[in-house]
Scaffold this active site. Sequence first.
Site, PDB file in Angstrom:
ATOM      1  N   GLY A   1      -0.904  -5.168   3.227  1.00 21.06           N
ATOM      2  CA  GLY A   1      -1.620  -5.118   1.927  1.00 21.06           C
ATOM      3  C   GLY A   1      -0.952  -5.413   0.692  1.00 21.06           C
ATOM      4  N   VAL A   2       0.205  -4.873   0.468  1.00 23.05           N
ATOM      5  CA  VAL A   2       0.991  -5.404  -0.668  1.00 23.05           C
ATOM      6  C   VAL A   2       1.484  -6.809  -0.705  1.00 23.05           C
ATOM      7  CG1 VAL A   2       3.126  -4.809  -1.845  1.00 23.05           C
ATOM      8  CG2 VAL A   2       1.605  -2.934  -0.711  1.00 23.05           C
TER       9      VAL A   2
ATOM     10  N   GLU B   1      11.209  -2.172  -8.884  1.00 26.53           N
ATOM     11  CA  GLU B   1      10.345  -1.659  -9.769  1.00 26.53           C
ATOM     12  C   GLU B   1       9.156  -0.825  -8.884  1.00 26.53           C
ATOM     13  OE1 GLU B   1      10.025  -0.824 -13.441  1.00 26.53           O
ATOM     14  OE2 GLU B   1       9.239   0.677 -12.371  1.00 26.53           O
TER      15      GLU B   1
ATOM     16  N   VAL C   1       9.228   3.026  -6.732  1.00 29.33           N
ATOM     17  CA  VAL C   1       8.764   4.301  -7.425  1.00 29.33           C
ATOM     18  C   VAL C   1       7.530   4.272  -8.293  1.00 29.33           C
ATOM     19  CG1 VAL C   1       9.544   6.474  -8.515  1.00 29.33           C
ATOM     20  CG2 VAL C   1      11.068   5.140  -7.399  1.00 29.33           C
TER      21      VAL C   1
ATOM     22  N   ALA D   1       4.681   2.604  -7.874  1.00 28.44           N
ATOM     23  CA  ALA D   1       4.111   1.247  -7.703  1.00 28.44           C
ATOM     24  C   ALA D   1       4.109   0.647  -9.187  1.00 28.44           C
ATOM     25  CB  ALA D   1       2.601   1.704  -7.369  1.00 28.44           C
TER      26      ALA D   1
ATOM     27  N   GLY E   1      -8.521   6.730   3.993  1.00 29.33           N
ATOM     28  CA  GLY E   1      -7.422   5.830   3.968  1.00 29.33           C
ATOM     29  C   GLY E   1      -6.372   5.989   3.190  1.00 29.33           C
TER      30      GLY E   1
ATOM     31  N   GLU F   1      -1.176   7.767   5.808  1.00 24.83           N
ATOM     32  CA  GLU F   1      -0.613   7.009   6.835  1.00 24.83           C
ATOM     33  C   GLU F   1      -1.473   7.240   8.247  1.00 24.83           C
ATOM     34  OE1 GLU F   1       1.675   4.604   6.852  1.00 24.83           O
ATOM     35  OE2 GLU F   1       1.808   5.031   4.717  1.00 24.83           O
TER      36      GLU F   1
ATOM     37  N   ASP G   1       8.399  10.505   1.993  1.00 28.09           N
ATOM     38  CA  ASP G   1       8.116   9.233   1.095  1.00 28.09           C
ATOM     39  C   ASP G   1       8.495   9.831  -0.252  1.00 28.09           C
ATOM     40  OD1 ASP G   1       7.077   6.642   0.963  1.00 28.09           O
ATOM     41  OD2 ASP G   1       5.647   7.693  -0.333  1.00 28.09           O
TER      42      ASP G   1
ATOM     43  N   LYS H   1      11.751   8.368  -2.865  1.00 31.36           N
ATOM     44  CA  LYS H   1      11.532   7.974  -4.249  1.00 31.36           C
ATOM     45  C   LYS H   1      12.408   8.735  -5.262  1.00 31.36           C
ATOM     46  CE  LYS H   1       6.904   6.335  -3.384  1.00 31.36           C
ATOM     47  NZ  LYS H   1       5.299   6.849  -3.434  1.00 31.36           N
TER      48      LYS H   1
END
Length: 357
Positions: A13-14, A149, A152, A154, A208, A211, A222, A226
């Site tokens: 996706g990213v 960048e 952390v 996004a 969604g 995960e 996660d 960060k």
Amino acid sequence: MRRIPLIQFGLGGVGRAVIERVLAAQEIFARREGMALHYVALCDSRGAVIAPDGLGAEDLRSLLAAKAAGQSLADLPLGYRQDGLEDIVDLAGVPGAIVIDVTATETTAPALQLALQRGYSAVLANKKPLAGPFALFQALTAGGRLRYEATVGAGVPVIATLRQALLAAQDQVQRIEGCFSGTLGYLATGLQAGEPFSALVAQAKQLGYTEPDPREDLGGMDVARKALILARTLGWPLELADVAVEPLFPPDLGAGSATDFLAALPALDASYRQRVAAARDQGCTLRYVAQLAGGAAAVGLRSTPLDSPLGRLQGTDNLIAFHTDIYHNTPLVLQGRGAGAHGTASGVLADLVALVT
Ligand SMILES: NC(=O)c1ccc[n+]([C@@H]2O[C@H](COP(=O)([O-])OP(=O)(O)OC[C@H]3O[C@@H](n4cnc5c(N)ncnc54)[C@H](OP(=O)(O)O)[C@@H]3O)[C@@H](O)[C@H]2O)c1
């Protein structure tokens, strides 16, 4: 026209959103900066496409469509089966290249190191290489040619603010507090509204936000990664094991399958209801908070004053509060959309631009 060769690991996706943003920015970039961004290599977990002269917009769009439809680059006419990312750097790398890591695996580290050794630059949305051993973090970030960048917050400019606005100005950071998980933010806001924990997890999974196995979000790792990246950016030599992590479920509940886990969650509803009520009695609410102070980092569910920036935070937004010598009584606060492919891709693009301008 200066040519900027791009090598990208990851087309999830990213990764796809990064390519879309690069395509959308190309014309303005050429006109304003006199630079042409060219993809010379793309890789997914099985395949790669290498194009020394750069992939055209039409090819990129058809690759994007194939990836969105679940295909592997290895099975496409332009692609082949890749045999390791270091080979790709070796084959496609040319002076001035930038490697973009938008995978979710620590295995990209050797290829990133090779790229940096060759004098290339790198941009990461992938936290894992930076959350490995401290020595690896140092090796990757030492020359200032690797930017991260989007790891952390996004697209929220957390790292740029810390490095350029605070550390560069010699402002002493006393304490950092933040909410860095859209998923856990969603759960915390729902708990505050009186909804049962188990129902919220099920909703978040359906929307969604989690995960496929929600334990990955609820375990707190996660957020811990960060917090670790922030701590290391402050110069603290911490390892991941040094970050105190409070998971949102007891260990015995995490032992079976994901389905067993979801079925067992209602057993936690009563204790969460009690914690929410106890916090409310003190004018507080619960938030899953990363805290950095005095050289130590911790992440967990905290009772947070309702009238504080973290207590006012709602839904999936991220927030970071920097308490420093200058921002003493009132912290410097950044807040915004902290997840989603396009927000993350904009953080990646900002790093790309910073590297080349
Ligand atoms: N989504 C967000 O809101 C957000 C926010 C901030 C940061 N991030 C980070 O951004 C990264 C990407 O997220 P995403 O949601 O796009 O993940 P994703 O959908 O799981 O995509 C991961 C991509 O990496 C590829 N990949 C996996 N192993 C690889 C390998 N060894 N070599 C080359 N490619 C490999 C996968 O290949 P296949 O296509 O073959 O499976 C896939 O294309 C993650 O590190 C995530 O934590 C995401």
